[in-house]
Motif scaffolding. Sequence first.
Motif, PDB file in Angstrom:
ATOM      1  N   GLY A 161       0.761  -1.239  -0.187  1.00 26.23           N
ATOM      2  CA  GLY A 161      -0.289  -0.157  -0.159  1.00 26.23           C
ATOM      3  C   GLY A 161       0.867   1.439   0.047  1.00 26.23           C
ATOM      4  O   GLY A 161       0.358   2.354  -0.572  1.00 26.23           O
ATOM      5  N   GLN A 162       1.792   1.176   0.545  1.00 28.19           N
ATOM      6  CA  GLN A 162       2.770   2.395   0.864  1.00 28.19           C
ATOM      7  C   GLN A 162       3.230   2.766  -0.613  1.00 28.19           C
ATOM      8  O   GLN A 162       3.449   3.985  -1.127  1.00 28.19           O
ATOM      9  CB  GLN A 162       3.876   2.442   1.915  1.00 28.19           C
ATOM     10  CG  GLN A 162       4.671   3.486   2.068  1.00 28.19           C
ATOM     11  CD  GLN A 162       5.823   3.137   3.192  1.00 28.19           C
ATOM     12  OE1 GLN A 162       5.458   2.886   4.138  1.00 28.19           O
ATOM     13  NE2 GLN A 162       6.935   3.632   3.109  1.00 28.19           N
ATOM     14  N   MET A 199       1.180  -0.775   4.546  1.00 26.84           N
ATOM     15  CA  MET A 199       0.216  -0.200   4.672  1.00 26.84           C
ATOM     16  C   MET A 199      -0.956  -1.026   3.544  1.00 26.84           C
ATOM     17  O   MET A 199      -0.887  -1.446   2.670  1.00 26.84           O
ATOM     18  CB  MET A 199       0.414   1.204   4.041  1.00 26.84           C
ATOM     19  CG  MET A 199      -1.027   2.159   3.833  1.00 26.84           C
ATOM     20  SD  MET A 199      -0.807   3.662   2.993  1.00 26.84           S
ATOM     21  CE  MET A 199       0.433   4.529   4.185  1.00 26.84           C
ATOM     22  N   ASN A 200      -2.157  -1.190   4.346  1.00 23.20           N
ATOM     23  CA  ASN A 200      -3.142  -2.118   3.814  1.00 23.20           C
ATOM     24  C   ASN A 200      -4.075  -1.178   2.889  1.00 23.20           C
ATOM     25  O   ASN A 200      -3.539  -0.014   2.852  1.00 23.20           O
ATOM     26  CB  ASN A 200      -4.065  -2.699   4.880  1.00 23.20           C
ATOM     27  CG  ASN A 200      -4.839  -1.836   5.775  1.00 23.20           C
ATOM     28  OD1 ASN A 200      -5.521  -0.660   5.219  1.00 23.20           O
ATOM     29  ND2 ASN A 200      -4.785  -1.853   6.880  1.00 23.20           N
ATOM     30  N   VAL A 260      -7.152  -0.331   2.428  1.00 25.20           N
ATOM     31  CA  VAL A 260      -8.018   0.675   3.127  1.00 25.20           C
ATOM     32  C   VAL A 260      -7.039   1.868   3.519  1.00 25.20           C
ATOM     33  O   VAL A 260      -7.645   3.099   3.175  1.00 25.20           O
ATOM     34  CB  VAL A 260      -8.782   0.057   4.301  1.00 25.20           C
ATOM     35  CG1 VAL A 260      -9.814   1.217   5.013  1.00 25.20           C
ATOM     36  CG2 VAL A 260      -9.779  -1.100   3.795  1.00 25.20           C
ATOM     37  N   GLU A 261      -6.160   1.745   4.222  1.00 23.48           N
ATOM     38  CA  GLU A 261      -5.338   2.759   4.502  1.00 23.48           C
ATOM     39  C   GLU A 261      -4.857   3.553   3.566  1.00 23.48           C
ATOM     40  O   GLU A 261      -4.785   4.760   3.372  1.00 23.48           O
ATOM     41  CB  GLU A 261      -4.135   2.360   5.304  1.00 23.48           C
ATOM     42  CG  GLU A 261      -4.489   1.895   6.868  1.00 23.48           C
ATOM     43  CD  GLU A 261      -3.285   1.177   7.544  1.00 23.48           C
ATOM     44  OE1 GLU A 261      -3.590   0.854   8.849  1.00 23.48           O
ATOM     45  OE2 GLU A 261      -2.478   0.776   6.980  1.00 23.48           O
ATOM     46  N   ALA A 262      -4.409   2.701   2.476  1.00 21.34           N
ATOM     47  CA  ALA A 262      -3.829   3.494   1.051  1.00 21.34           C
ATOM     48  C   ALA A 262      -4.863   4.451   0.047  1.00 21.34           C
ATOM     49  O   ALA A 262      -4.733   5.181  -0.099  1.00 21.34           O
ATOM     50  CB  ALA A 262      -3.231   2.451   0.067  1.00 21.34           C
ATOM     51  N   THR A 263      -6.398   3.830   0.574  1.00 24.58           N
ATOM     52  CA  THR A 263      -7.280   4.424  -0.217  1.00 24.58           C
ATOM     53  C   THR A 263      -7.484   5.831   0.572  1.00 24.58           C
ATOM     54  O   THR A 263      -7.571   6.745   0.000  1.00 24.58           O
ATOM     55  CB  THR A 263      -8.475   3.503  -0.166  1.00 24.58           C
ATOM     56  OG1 THR A 263      -8.291   2.481  -0.861  1.00 24.58           O
ATOM     57  CG2 THR A 263      -9.950   4.492  -0.453  1.00 24.58           C
ATOM     58  N   HIS A 264      -7.383   5.755   2.025  1.00 25.16           N
ATOM     59  CA  HIS A 264      -7.565   6.889   2.833  1.00 25.16           C
ATOM     60  C   HIS A 264      -6.401   7.905   2.231  1.00 25.16           C
ATOM     61  O   HIS A 264      -6.601   9.245   1.992  1.00 25.16           O
ATOM     62  CB  HIS A 264      -7.548   6.665   4.164  1.00 25.16           C
ATOM     63  CG  HIS A 264      -8.677   6.153   4.623  1.00 25.16           C
ATOM     64  ND1 HIS A 264      -8.569   5.283   5.973  1.00 25.16           N
ATOM     65  CD2 HIS A 264      -9.880   5.872   4.270  1.00 25.16           C
ATOM     66  CE1 HIS A 264      -9.891   4.734   6.203  1.00 25.16           C
ATOM     67  NE2 HIS A 264     -10.476   5.089   4.950  1.00 25.16           N
ATOM     68  N   ALA A 265      -5.401   7.608   2.035  1.00 25.53           N
ATOM     69  CA  ALA A 265      -4.111   8.375   1.821  1.00 25.53           C
ATOM     70  C   ALA A 265      -4.241   9.092   0.266  1.00 25.53           C
ATOM     71  O   ALA A 265      -4.007  10.235   0.051  1.00 25.53           O
ATOM     72  CB  ALA A 265      -2.741   7.456   1.872  1.00 25.53           C
ATOM     73  N   SER A 297     -15.364   2.925   2.880  1.00 22.77           N
ATOM     74  CA  SER A 297     -13.903   3.304   3.120  1.00 22.77           C
ATOM     75  C   SER A 297     -13.373   4.271   2.044  1.00 22.77           C
ATOM     76  O   SER A 297     -12.318   4.799   2.347  1.00 22.77           O
ATOM     77  CB  SER A 297     -12.959   2.214   3.551  1.00 22.77           C
ATOM     78  OG  SER A 297     -12.688   1.503   2.339  1.00 22.77           O
TER      79      SER A 297
END
Length: 640
Positions: free
Chosen positions: A534-535, A558-559, A561-566, A599
């Motif tokens: 993800g990162q 980075m999973n 969902v976290e990558a999508t938020h970023a 998300s």
Amino acid sequence: MKKPILIAAAIWTLFVVAAAAIALAASWQSTLEQARVAARVAFEKDLTFRRWNSLRGGVYVRVTEQNQPNPYLDVPDRDLVTTKGIKLTMINPAYMARQAYEIQKTTATVQGHITSLNPIRPSNAPDPWEHEALLRFEGGLPEVYSHEELDGKPYLRIMRPVFIEDYCLRCHAKQGYKEGEIRGGISVSVPLSSHLEEYHSLAAKTVGGYAIIWSIGLAGIVFGGRRLRQSIAKEHQARVEAEAANIAKGEFLANMSHEIRTPLNGVLGMLQLLKEQNTPEDQASYVCMAYDSGNRLLGLLNDILDISRVEAGELVLERQPFSPRELLNSVLTVFQASCSKHGLKLTGIPDPSLPETLVGDEARLRQVLFNLLGNAVKFTPEGAVTMEAWARPNAAKPGSVRLYLSIADTGIGIPDDKLAHVFERFTQVDGSFTRRYQGAGLGLAIVKRLMDLMGGSIDVVSEPGAGTVFHLQIPLERPQGQARPQPAEAPRPAAAQPPEHMRLLLAEDEEVSRLSAQVMLTRLGYEVVTAPDGQAAVEAYRSGRFHCVLMDIQMPLMNGVEATHAIRALEKAEGRPHTRIVALTAYAMPGDREHFLASGMDDYVTKPVQPEALLMALRRVKASRQAPGGPEEGASPLDH
């Protein structure tokens, strides 16, 4: 269970009877003790008067008709004359007691009698009971009492010995008695009538009280026994059901292991063969077999997910117009080749009453028919499979109809003892190691739950060796206005659908999945940039421009969902247009799709990735860019 209740009732009855008997015996002893206390008081009173007389050496009284000199008293100065000429005579203790007892016979209920084994006065001789008591005193017994009848009335008779004391020797020394010896005894008779009345009253109350206690206890035993019997029956039923569930679960797990390992073995076996030298024809055959095995495994996983969604309440039915005739024809077409291969006659009989268009979930109806027809074909070694369909107005809901379907076969049939369980999860008619027909035991369970979800019903009639018939009834609405079903566009080969140039970012940590998706998309004409986590995907998005991001969920650093938020944060900070993000994940349980869309993702495709499903998601990306207000009306992400 009746026998234990009867035994408990009998034990309780014996216990209450024993307790009541003990209480009555105690009351009877208390009654007798009260009478004995009264007798002892009378005895001590008489003995006290006797001692008083003895301590004073006798008492002189005037000689009258009632007080005549005692002819059996041989002592000096028994009779005296006063200076005035009044005659006096001595009243010794025994004589005084006898006269008192004579008076008691007419004035008191408690009667006394002084006597001995060797009485001086014959009238003082003991009666048989007193004689027996005096003999027992000689043996050392301090008191004798018993319940006797005198003149037909109940009495408590009690007798105690009278000992020679120092002051008694004046009268009895001539008889040879010595101090401390037994001279005789005093018997007291206490009437028991009043005591018995009190005892009978108390006994009646005691019996009544214990009868109430017995009744309450018996009622408790009976009702408690019934509830215990029901509880035991429920527990037994629950245990039987739990054991049956465990057996079904064990069979299911064994079948799951078999059903998963079999296609997996096909995939790995074919791949093992492909590693060796083969002709192009053999290679093509091995690839097709491996692909078919993989699809079989995927179908099993989809069945498990479907039943999980239904039972979790996550499955939502679509309401779209569709043609029931076209649905039936398409389903029959799918099974036509298989039936021809096995020599089966497949017949579809649509009734003229079928409406041209109905509103419902065509995909789920198709799934129901696929499962039922699939079973019919699988369990019919020879003969025919027939599907009929007709419709009738739904009187309970104007403007709607009831669609009736019948799927009949001439197969092996279902035993009577298995009919009630065919719609249960993990259940198979034959769960043995020698079973001929493969399956996980989920198809009919899914059908039953889908029918319940649609508000319909399903019934089965079967005869072993003759065949099986499934009857379905589904309430469906007629379309409003001029709505017509949209015919499904026949998918064209991917090579015949050259896509508009699109640049894709593929975030996937698993190397094999990343390579297969990259090659698949590249062959379809897409430009693909890959990221192993993800990162890395966020950094690639920061430095590049993409029409769509294909995002795995579970990745290191980075999973998804976290990558999508970023990425969404970067769009907002840099003023970039919205970029479509499609979840490309193996998370396929109920609620997963909704969670990922909430998300910030725009679409959802499950693994294993099917080319058709992925192309449909990319077409939706293209459609969103061409829609009014989409990025292409303003600027493409690649223009920034």
